[in-house]
Design a protein around this motif. Structure first.
Motif, PDB file in Angstrom:
ATOM      1  N   MET A 166       0.837  -1.198   0.000  1.00  0.00           N
ATOM      2  CA  MET A 166       0.000   0.000   0.000  1.00  0.00           C
ATOM      3  C   MET A 166       0.879   1.257   0.000  1.00  0.00           C
ATOM      4  N   ALA A 167       1.914   1.227  -0.842  1.00  0.00           N
ATOM      5  CA  ALA A 167       2.949   2.262  -0.835  1.00  0.00           C
ATOM      6  C   ALA A 167       2.721   3.364  -1.856  1.00  0.00           C
ATOM      7  N   GLY A 168       1.531   3.442  -2.438  1.00  0.00           N
ATOM      8  CA  GLY A 168       1.232   4.538  -3.343  1.00  0.00           C
ATOM      9  C   GLY A 168       2.205   4.635  -4.500  1.00  0.00           C
ATOM     10  N   PRO A 169       2.928   5.763  -4.650  1.00  0.00           N
ATOM     11  CA  PRO A 169       3.827   5.967  -5.788  1.00  0.00           C
ATOM     12  C   PRO A 169       4.893   4.888  -5.922  1.00  0.00           C
ATOM     13  N   ARG A 170       5.539   4.533  -4.812  1.00  0.00           N
ATOM     14  CA  ARG A 170       6.604   3.523  -4.873  1.00  0.00           C
ATOM     15  C   ARG A 170       6.035   2.165  -5.316  1.00  0.00           C
ATOM     16  N   ARG A 218      -6.466   6.167 -10.105  1.00  0.00           N
ATOM     17  CA  ARG A 218      -6.482   7.211  -9.084  1.00  0.00           C
ATOM     18  C   ARG A 218      -6.336   6.530  -7.725  1.00  0.00           C
ATOM     19  N   ASP A 219      -5.463   7.065  -6.868  1.00  0.00           N
ATOM     20  CA  ASP A 219      -5.226   6.498  -5.530  1.00  0.00           C
ATOM     21  C   ASP A 219      -4.663   5.082  -5.583  1.00  0.00           C
ATOM     22  N   MET A 220      -3.965   4.714  -6.636  1.00  0.00           N
ATOM     23  CA  MET A 220      -3.461   3.346  -6.728  1.00  0.00           C
ATOM     24  C   MET A 220      -2.579   2.978  -5.537  1.00  0.00           C
ATOM     25  N   ALA A 221      -2.874   1.798  -4.940  1.00  0.00           N
ATOM     26  CA  ALA A 221      -2.122   1.271  -3.802  1.00  0.00           C
ATOM     27  C   ALA A 221      -2.056   2.285  -2.662  1.00  0.00           C
ATOM     28  N   GLY A 222      -3.087   3.114  -2.567  1.00  0.00           N
ATOM     29  CA  GLY A 222      -3.140   4.093  -1.493  1.00  0.00           C
ATOM     30  C   GLY A 222      -3.781   3.524  -0.242  1.00  0.00           C
ATOM     31  N   CYS A 223      -3.683   4.269   0.835  1.00  0.00           N
ATOM     32  CA  CYS A 223      -4.301   3.853   2.094  1.00  0.00           C
ATOM     33  C   CYS A 223      -4.563   5.102   2.926  1.00  0.00           C
ATOM     34  N   TYR A 280      -3.468  11.779  -7.344  1.00  0.00           N
ATOM     35  CA  TYR A 280      -2.782  11.499  -8.603  1.00  0.00           C
ATOM     36  C   TYR A 280      -1.283  11.292  -8.423  1.00  0.00           C
ATOM     37  N   GLN A 281      -0.837  11.148  -7.168  1.00  0.00           N
ATOM     38  CA  GLN A 281       0.592  11.027  -6.879  1.00  0.00           C
ATOM     39  C   GLN A 281       1.181   9.764  -7.514  1.00  0.00           C
ATOM     40  N   ALA A 282       0.473   8.653  -7.387  1.00  0.00           N
ATOM     41  CA  ALA A 282       0.965   7.393  -7.974  1.00  0.00           C
ATOM     42  C   ALA A 282       0.964   7.480  -9.501  1.00  0.00           C
TER      43      ALA A 282
END
Length: 387
Positions: A264-268, A289-294, A307-309
Protein backbone atom coordinates in the motif's frame (compact mmCIF):
# COMPACT_ATOMS: atom_id res chain seq x y z
CA UNK A 1 19.30 -10.05 -28.45
CA UNK A 2 17.35 -11.76 -25.69
CA UNK A 3 14.86 -14.56 -26.30
CA UNK A 4 12.07 -12.18 -25.28
CA UNK A 5 13.13 -9.59 -27.82
CA UNK A 6 13.47 -12.18 -30.57
CA UNK A 7 9.93 -13.32 -29.82
CA UNK A 8 8.68 -9.76 -30.30
CA UNK A 9 8.01 -9.10 -26.61
CA UNK A 10 9.27 -6.32 -24.37
CA UNK A 11 12.65 -7.09 -22.78
CA UNK A 12 12.61 -7.84 -19.05
CA UNK A 13 13.85 -5.25 -16.56
CA UNK A 14 17.63 -5.15 -16.79
CA UNK A 15 17.65 -7.03 -20.10
CA UNK A 16 17.24 -10.70 -19.21
CA UNK A 17 14.64 -12.84 -17.45
CA UNK A 18 16.10 -14.52 -14.36
CA UNK A 19 15.42 -18.17 -13.54
CA UNK A 20 16.97 -19.29 -10.25
CA UNK A 21 15.51 -22.81 -10.16
CA UNK A 22 18.12 -25.47 -9.48
CA UNK A 23 18.15 -28.57 -11.74
CA UNK A 24 16.90 -31.68 -9.94
CA UNK A 25 20.31 -33.35 -10.31
CA UNK A 26 21.96 -30.58 -8.26
CA UNK A 27 19.42 -30.48 -5.44
CA UNK A 28 21.06 -33.10 -3.19
CA UNK A 29 24.52 -31.52 -3.29
CA UNK A 30 23.03 -28.08 -2.65
CA UNK A 31 21.14 -29.28 0.42
CA UNK A 32 24.30 -30.93 1.76
CA UNK A 33 25.85 -27.49 2.28
CA UNK A 34 22.95 -26.05 4.27
CA UNK A 35 23.85 -24.84 7.78
CA UNK A 36 20.35 -24.16 9.12
CA UNK A 37 16.66 -23.98 8.27
CA UNK A 38 14.63 -20.75 8.39
CA UNK A 39 10.83 -20.64 8.06
CA UNK A 40 9.52 -17.94 5.72
CA UNK A 41 6.68 -15.62 6.57
CA UNK A 42 3.87 -15.28 4.01
CA UNK A 43 5.57 -12.15 2.69
CA UNK A 44 9.02 -13.78 2.57
CA UNK A 45 7.56 -16.69 0.58
CA UNK A 46 6.11 -14.31 -2.01
CA UNK A 47 9.47 -12.58 -2.38
CA UNK A 48 11.34 -15.89 -2.68
CA UNK A 49 8.95 -17.07 -5.40
CA UNK A 50 9.23 -13.85 -7.41
CA UNK A 51 13.03 -13.97 -7.15
CA UNK A 52 13.18 -17.59 -8.31
CA UNK A 53 10.83 -17.18 -11.30
CA UNK A 54 12.23 -13.82 -12.43
CA UNK A 55 9.39 -11.55 -11.36
CA UNK A 56 12.01 -9.35 -9.69
CA UNK A 57 14.48 -9.57 -12.62
CA UNK A 58 17.31 -8.75 -12.77
CA UNK A 59 17.73 -9.52 -9.04
CA UNK A 60 19.36 -12.87 -8.33
CA UNK A 61 18.68 -12.78 -4.62
CA UNK A 62 17.75 -10.54 -1.73
CA UNK A 63 19.33 -7.08 -1.90
CA UNK A 64 22.62 -6.36 -0.13
CA UNK A 65 22.72 -3.47 2.35
CA UNK A 66 24.08 -0.99 -0.21
CA UNK A 67 21.27 -1.66 -2.70
CA UNK A 68 18.69 -1.63 0.10
CA UNK A 69 19.84 1.79 1.26
CA UNK A 70 19.99 3.14 -2.30
CA UNK A 71 16.44 1.99 -3.06
CA UNK A 72 15.12 3.41 0.21
CA UNK A 73 16.78 6.75 -0.49
CA UNK A 74 16.02 7.09 -4.19
CA UNK A 75 14.12 4.11 -5.74
CA UNK A 76 17.25 2.93 -7.57
CA UNK A 77 19.86 0.26 -6.91
CA UNK A 78 23.53 1.21 -6.64
CA UNK A 79 23.86 0.46 -10.38
CA UNK A 80 21.18 3.08 -11.10
CA UNK A 81 18.44 0.58 -11.97
CA UNK A 82 14.90 1.61 -11.06
CA UNK A 83 13.30 -0.34 -8.20
CA UNK A 84 10.25 0.79 -6.25
CA UNK A 85 10.79 -1.02 -2.94
CA UNK A 86 13.68 -2.95 -1.39
CA UNK A 87 13.63 -6.77 -1.47
CA UNK A 88 15.14 -8.12 1.75
CA UNK A 89 14.90 -11.15 4.01
CA UNK A 90 14.28 -10.46 7.70
CA UNK A 91 15.07 -12.43 10.87
CA UNK A 92 15.47 -12.05 14.61
CA UNK A 93 18.15 -14.76 14.72
CA UNK A 94 21.32 -12.88 15.69
CA UNK A 95 23.48 -15.99 15.25
CA UNK A 96 23.13 -16.00 11.45
CA UNK A 97 26.43 -14.94 9.91
CA UNK A 98 27.71 -13.95 6.50
CA UNK A 99 28.60 -17.11 4.61
CA UNK A 100 25.82 -19.21 6.14
CA UNK A 101 23.67 -21.21 3.75
CA UNK A 102 20.04 -21.09 4.83
CA UNK A 103 17.34 -23.52 3.74
CA UNK A 104 14.24 -21.36 3.37
CA UNK A 105 11.13 -23.37 4.21
CA UNK A 106 7.43 -22.53 4.07
CA UNK A 107 4.57 -24.59 5.44
CA UNK A 108 6.39 -27.87 5.05
CA UNK A 109 8.01 -27.06 1.71
CA UNK A 110 11.70 -26.47 0.98
CA UNK A 111 11.66 -23.35 -1.20
CA UNK A 112 15.25 -22.28 -1.70
CA UNK A 113 18.79 -22.06 -0.39
CA UNK A 114 20.06 -18.59 0.43
CA UNK A 115 23.76 -17.78 0.76
CA UNK A 116 24.06 -14.92 3.26
CA UNK A 117 26.26 -12.23 1.73
CA UNK A 118 25.10 -9.16 3.65
CA UNK A 119 23.72 -8.67 7.18
CA UNK A 120 22.67 -5.47 8.93
CA UNK A 121 20.25 -3.87 11.35
CA UNK A 122 18.19 -1.38 9.31
CA UNK A 123 17.04 2.06 10.31
CA UNK A 124 13.36 1.25 9.98
CA UNK A 125 12.24 4.84 10.53
CA UNK A 126 14.39 5.91 7.56
CA UNK A 127 13.00 2.98 5.52
CA UNK A 128 9.43 3.97 6.35
CA UNK A 129 9.94 7.61 5.43
CA UNK A 130 11.82 6.79 2.22
CA UNK A 131 9.49 4.08 0.93
CA UNK A 132 6.10 5.10 2.29
CA UNK A 133 6.51 8.84 2.87
CA UNK A 134 5.56 8.55 6.55
CA UNK A 135 6.74 7.04 9.83
CA UNK A 136 3.19 6.75 11.18
CA UNK A 137 2.31 3.28 12.37
CA UNK A 138 -1.20 3.97 11.04
CA UNK A 139 0.24 3.14 7.60
CA UNK A 140 -0.11 -0.66 7.11
CA UNK A 141 3.40 -1.13 5.69
CA UNK A 142 5.02 0.99 8.40
CA UNK A 143 3.21 -1.16 10.94
CA UNK A 144 4.40 -4.25 9.08
CA UNK A 145 8.09 -3.36 9.08
CA UNK A 146 7.90 -2.16 12.70
CA UNK A 147 5.96 -5.06 14.23
CA UNK A 148 6.20 -8.04 11.83
CA UNK A 149 9.65 -7.90 10.28
CA UNK A 150 12.65 -9.03 12.29
CA UNK A 151 15.29 -6.58 13.47
CA UNK A 152 17.99 -8.01 11.16
CA UNK A 153 17.94 -7.90 7.37
CA UNK A 154 19.82 -10.37 5.19
CA UNK A 155 20.94 -10.09 1.59
CA UNK A 156 22.31 -12.80 -0.65
CA UNK A 157 21.89 -15.08 -3.64
CA UNK A 158 18.99 -17.53 -3.98
CA UNK A 159 18.86 -21.01 -5.50
CA UNK A 160 15.31 -22.24 -5.95
CA UNK A 161 14.13 -25.74 -5.02
CA UNK A 162 10.34 -25.59 -5.32
CA UNK A 163 7.60 -22.97 -5.50
CA UNK A 164 5.01 -22.49 -2.75
CA UNK A 165 1.81 -24.50 -3.10
CA UNK A 166 -1.00 -21.96 -3.42
CA UNK A 167 -4.72 -21.85 -4.00
CA UNK A 168 -3.86 -19.44 -6.81
CA UNK A 169 -1.96 -21.26 -9.60
CA UNK A 170 0.71 -18.64 -10.30
CA UNK A 171 2.20 -18.80 -13.79
CA UNK A 172 5.83 -17.77 -14.06
CA UNK A 173 6.83 -14.76 -16.17
CA UNK A 174 8.13 -17.15 -18.84
CA UNK A 175 4.81 -19.03 -18.88
CA UNK A 176 2.79 -15.81 -19.15
CA UNK A 177 5.06 -14.47 -21.90
CA UNK A 178 4.48 -17.65 -23.91
CA UNK A 179 0.75 -16.77 -24.11
CA UNK A 180 1.21 -13.17 -25.29
CA UNK A 181 0.94 -11.93 -28.89
CA UNK A 182 4.25 -10.84 -30.42
CA UNK A 183 4.60 -7.20 -31.38
CA UNK A 184 1.35 -6.14 -29.70
CA UNK A 185 0.51 -4.02 -26.67
CA UNK A 186 -0.01 -5.94 -23.44
CA UNK A 187 -1.93 -3.85 -20.91
CA UNK A 188 -1.58 -4.88 -17.26
CA UNK A 189 -4.51 -4.51 -14.87
CA UNK A 190 -3.59 -4.82 -11.19
CA UNK A 191 -6.17 -5.51 -8.50
CA UNK A 192 -6.46 -7.13 -5.10
CA UNK A 193 -10.26 -7.35 -4.79
CA UNK A 194 -13.06 -9.07 -6.72
CA UNK A 195 -13.70 -7.54 -10.14
CA UNK A 196 -17.00 -5.73 -10.56
CA UNK A 197 -18.63 -4.21 -13.63
CA UNK A 198 -16.83 -0.88 -13.36
CA UNK A 199 -13.44 -2.64 -13.26
CA UNK A 200 -14.34 -4.73 -16.30
CA UNK A 201 -15.46 -1.64 -18.21
CA UNK A 202 -12.24 0.06 -17.20
CA UNK A 203 -9.76 -2.54 -18.43
CA UNK A 204 -11.67 -3.47 -21.59
CA UNK A 205 -11.95 0.20 -22.57
CA UNK A 206 -8.20 0.55 -21.96
CA UNK A 207 -7.73 -1.59 -25.08
CA UNK A 208 -9.12 1.33 -27.05
CA UNK A 209 -6.62 3.86 -25.70
CA UNK A 210 -4.70 5.81 -28.34
CA UNK A 211 -1.33 4.31 -27.34
CA UNK A 212 -2.55 0.67 -27.41
CA UNK A 213 -2.21 -1.40 -30.60
CA UNK A 214 -5.35 -2.64 -32.37
CA UNK A 215 -4.62 -6.29 -31.60
CA UNK A 216 -3.37 -5.63 -28.07
CA UNK A 217 -4.52 -7.66 -25.08
CA UNK A 218 -5.09 -6.94 -21.41
CA UNK A 219 -3.49 -9.10 -18.72
CA UNK A 220 -5.69 -9.19 -15.62
CA UNK A 221 -3.06 -9.92 -12.98
CA UNK A 222 -4.43 -9.85 -9.41
CA UNK A 223 -2.08 -10.07 -6.44
CA UNK A 224 -2.62 -13.15 -4.30
CA UNK A 225 -0.22 -12.55 -1.42
CA UNK A 226 -1.02 -10.87 1.92
CA UNK A 227 -2.95 -7.63 1.51
CA UNK A 228 -4.88 -5.66 4.16
CA UNK A 229 -6.59 -7.31 7.11
CA UNK A 230 -10.09 -6.42 5.92
CA UNK A 231 -9.59 -7.64 2.32
CA UNK A 232 -11.58 -10.64 1.07
CA UNK A 233 -9.80 -13.97 1.64
CA UNK A 234 -7.56 -15.11 -1.20
CA UNK A 235 -9.41 -18.40 -1.72
CA UNK A 236 -12.66 -16.51 -2.26
CA UNK A 237 -11.09 -13.94 -4.57
CA UNK A 238 -9.58 -16.75 -6.65
CA UNK A 239 -13.02 -18.29 -7.14
CA UNK A 240 -14.48 -14.94 -8.25
CA UNK A 241 -11.73 -14.48 -10.84
CA UNK A 242 -12.09 -18.01 -12.21
CA UNK A 243 -15.87 -17.76 -12.51
CA UNK A 244 -15.66 -14.35 -14.18
CA UNK A 245 -12.98 -15.46 -16.66
CA UNK A 246 -15.21 -18.35 -17.72
CA UNK A 247 -18.27 -16.10 -17.97
CA UNK A 248 -16.82 -13.32 -20.12
CA UNK A 249 -14.69 -15.64 -22.31
CA UNK A 250 -13.01 -12.72 -24.07
CA UNK A 251 -10.07 -13.60 -26.36
CA UNK A 252 -8.41 -10.22 -25.74
CA UNK A 253 -8.28 -10.81 -21.97
CA UNK A 254 -5.56 -12.97 -20.42
CA UNK A 255 -5.70 -14.01 -16.77
CA UNK A 256 -2.86 -14.84 -14.37
CA UNK A 257 -2.09 -14.46 -10.66
CA UNK A 258 0.82 -12.71 -8.98
CA UNK A 259 2.41 -14.02 -5.75
CA UNK A 260 3.09 -10.55 -4.38
CA UNK A 261 2.40 -9.02 -0.98
CA UNK A 262 0.95 -5.52 -1.09
CA UNK A 263 2.62 -2.66 0.80
CA UNK A 264 0.00 0.00 0.00
CA UNK A 265 2.95 2.26 -0.83
CA UNK A 266 1.23 4.54 -3.34
CA UNK A 267 3.83 5.97 -5.79
CA UNK A 268 6.60 3.52 -4.87
CA UNK A 269 4.24 0.58 -5.23
CA UNK A 270 3.03 1.80 -8.62
CA UNK A 271 6.64 1.73 -9.84
CA UNK A 272 7.20 -1.70 -8.31
CA UNK A 273 4.10 -3.07 -10.05
CA UNK A 274 5.22 -1.68 -13.41
CA UNK A 275 8.66 -3.30 -13.10
CA UNK A 276 7.15 -6.67 -12.18
CA UNK A 277 4.60 -6.52 -15.02
CA UNK A 278 7.35 -5.61 -17.48
CA UNK A 279 9.03 -8.86 -16.47
CA UNK A 280 5.76 -10.67 -17.21
CA UNK A 281 5.73 -9.17 -20.71
CA UNK A 282 3.48 -6.13 -20.27
CA UNK A 283 4.11 -2.97 -22.27
CA UNK A 284 1.39 -0.82 -20.71
CA UNK A 285 0.09 -0.41 -17.18
CA UNK A 286 -3.31 0.89 -16.10
CA UNK A 287 -2.62 3.31 -13.30
CA UNK A 288 -5.64 4.28 -11.26
CA UNK A 289 -6.48 7.21 -9.08
CA UNK A 290 -5.23 6.50 -5.53
CA UNK A 291 -3.46 3.35 -6.73
CA UNK A 292 -2.12 1.27 -3.80
CA UNK A 293 -3.14 4.09 -1.49
CA UNK A 294 -4.30 3.85 2.09
CA UNK A 295 -5.80 6.02 4.80
CA UNK A 296 -4.93 6.87 8.39
CA UNK A 297 -6.82 4.58 10.74
CA UNK A 298 -7.39 7.55 13.06
CA UNK A 299 -8.09 10.58 10.91
CA UNK A 300 -9.25 8.85 7.73
CA UNK A 301 -6.89 11.10 5.75
CA UNK A 302 -5.15 9.70 2.67
CA UNK A 303 -1.40 9.15 2.93
CA UNK A 304 -0.95 10.05 -0.76
CA UNK A 305 -2.45 12.59 -3.13
CA UNK A 306 -5.10 11.32 -5.58
CA UNK A 307 -2.78 11.50 -8.60
CA UNK A 308 0.59 11.03 -6.88
CA UNK A 309 0.96 7.39 -7.97
CA UNK A 310 -0.15 8.21 -11.53
CA UNK A 311 2.35 11.04 -11.83
CA UNK A 312 5.24 9.03 -10.40
CA UNK A 313 4.55 6.05 -12.66
CA UNK A 314 4.21 8.26 -15.74
CA UNK A 315 7.47 10.07 -14.93
CA UNK A 316 9.37 6.75 -14.83
CA UNK A 317 7.55 4.86 -17.59
CA UNK A 318 9.79 5.98 -20.46
CA UNK A 319 12.92 4.74 -18.70
CA UNK A 320 11.23 1.35 -18.30
CA UNK A 321 10.25 1.33 -21.97
CA UNK A 322 6.59 1.18 -20.92
CA UNK A 323 3.54 3.40 -21.22
CA UNK A 324 0.86 4.20 -18.70
CA UNK A 325 -2.86 4.10 -19.41
CA UNK A 326 -4.71 6.50 -17.09
CA UNK A 327 -7.68 4.96 -15.35
CA UNK A 328 -10.98 6.40 -16.57
CA UNK A 329 -13.30 7.77 -13.91
CA UNK A 330 -16.36 5.75 -14.91
CA UNK A 331 -19.85 6.07 -13.44
CA UNK A 332 -23.06 4.21 -14.17
CA UNK A 333 -25.94 6.29 -15.52
CA UNK A 334 -29.61 5.39 -16.01
CA UNK A 335 -29.62 6.79 -19.52
CA UNK A 336 -26.34 5.58 -21.08
CA UNK A 337 -24.85 2.94 -18.79
CA UNK A 338 -21.16 3.39 -17.99
CA UNK A 339 -19.68 6.70 -19.12
CA UNK A 340 -16.98 9.00 -17.80
CA UNK A 341 -17.95 11.22 -14.89
CA UNK A 342 -17.16 14.26 -17.03
CA UNK A 343 -19.56 13.09 -19.74
CA UNK A 344 -22.28 12.40 -17.20
CA UNK A 345 -21.91 15.82 -15.65
CA UNK A 346 -21.88 17.61 -19.03
CA UNK A 347 -25.06 15.82 -20.15
CA UNK A 348 -26.81 16.04 -16.79
CA UNK A 349 -27.22 12.26 -16.65
CA UNK A 350 -28.59 10.46 -13.59
CA UNK A 351 -25.75 8.63 -11.83
CA UNK A 352 -26.41 5.53 -9.76
CA UNK A 353 -24.05 4.69 -6.92
CA UNK A 354 -23.52 1.77 -4.58
CA UNK A 355 -20.81 1.96 -1.94
CA UNK A 356 -18.71 -0.98 -0.84
CA UNK A 357 -20.36 -0.83 2.58
CA UNK A 358 -23.85 -0.91 1.03
CA UNK A 359 -22.80 -3.79 -1.22
CA UNK A 360 -21.59 -5.86 1.74
CA UNK A 361 -24.78 -5.10 3.69
CA UNK A 362 -26.91 -6.20 0.73
CA UNK A 363 -24.87 -9.39 0.39
CA UNK A 364 -25.36 -10.25 4.06
CA UNK A 365 -29.05 -9.37 3.90
CA UNK A 366 -29.69 -11.56 0.87
CA UNK A 367 -30.85 -8.55 -1.17
CA UNK A 368 -30.72 -8.53 -4.97
CA UNK A 369 -27.48 -6.94 -6.22
CA UNK A 370 -27.99 -4.84 -9.37
CA UNK A 371 -26.20 -6.34 -12.36
CA UNK A 372 -24.87 -2.95 -13.40
CA UNK A 373 -22.75 -3.05 -10.25
CA UNK A 374 -21.56 -6.67 -9.98
CA UNK A 375 -21.45 -9.77 -12.13
CA UNK A 376 -23.96 -12.40 -11.02
CA UNK A 377 -21.24 -15.08 -10.99
CA UNK A 378 -19.09 -12.99 -8.63
CA UNK A 379 -22.04 -12.31 -6.33
CA UNK A 380 -22.81 -16.03 -6.13
CA UNK A 381 -19.27 -16.81 -4.99
CA UNK A 382 -19.26 -14.02 -2.41
CA UNK A 383 -22.67 -15.06 -1.07
CA UNK A 384 -21.61 -18.69 -0.74
CA UNK A 385 -18.47 -17.63 1.16
CA UNK A 386 -20.40 -15.32 3.47
CA UNK A 387 -23.01 -18.00 4.18
Amino acid sequence: MTAAESAGLIAPHGGSLVNLAVPAAERESLLAGVSRRIECSDRNACDVELLVVGGFSPLRGFMHQQDYEAVVAGHRTTSGLLFGLPIVFDTDDASIAIGDQLLLTYRGQELAVMTVESRWEPDKAREAQGCYGTTSIEHPAVKMIATERGRIYLGGSIQGLELPSRVFPCKTPAEVRATLPAGQSVVAFQCRNPIHRAHYELFTRALGAANVSEQGVVLVHPTCGPTQDDDIAGEVRFQTYERLAAEVNNARIRWAYLPYSMHMAGPREALQHMIIRKNYGCTHFIIGRDMAGCKSSLSGEDFYGPYQAQDFARDNAAELGMETVPSLNLVYTEEEGYVTAEHAEARGLHIRKLSGTQFRQMLRGGEEIPEWFAFRSVVEVLRAAAG
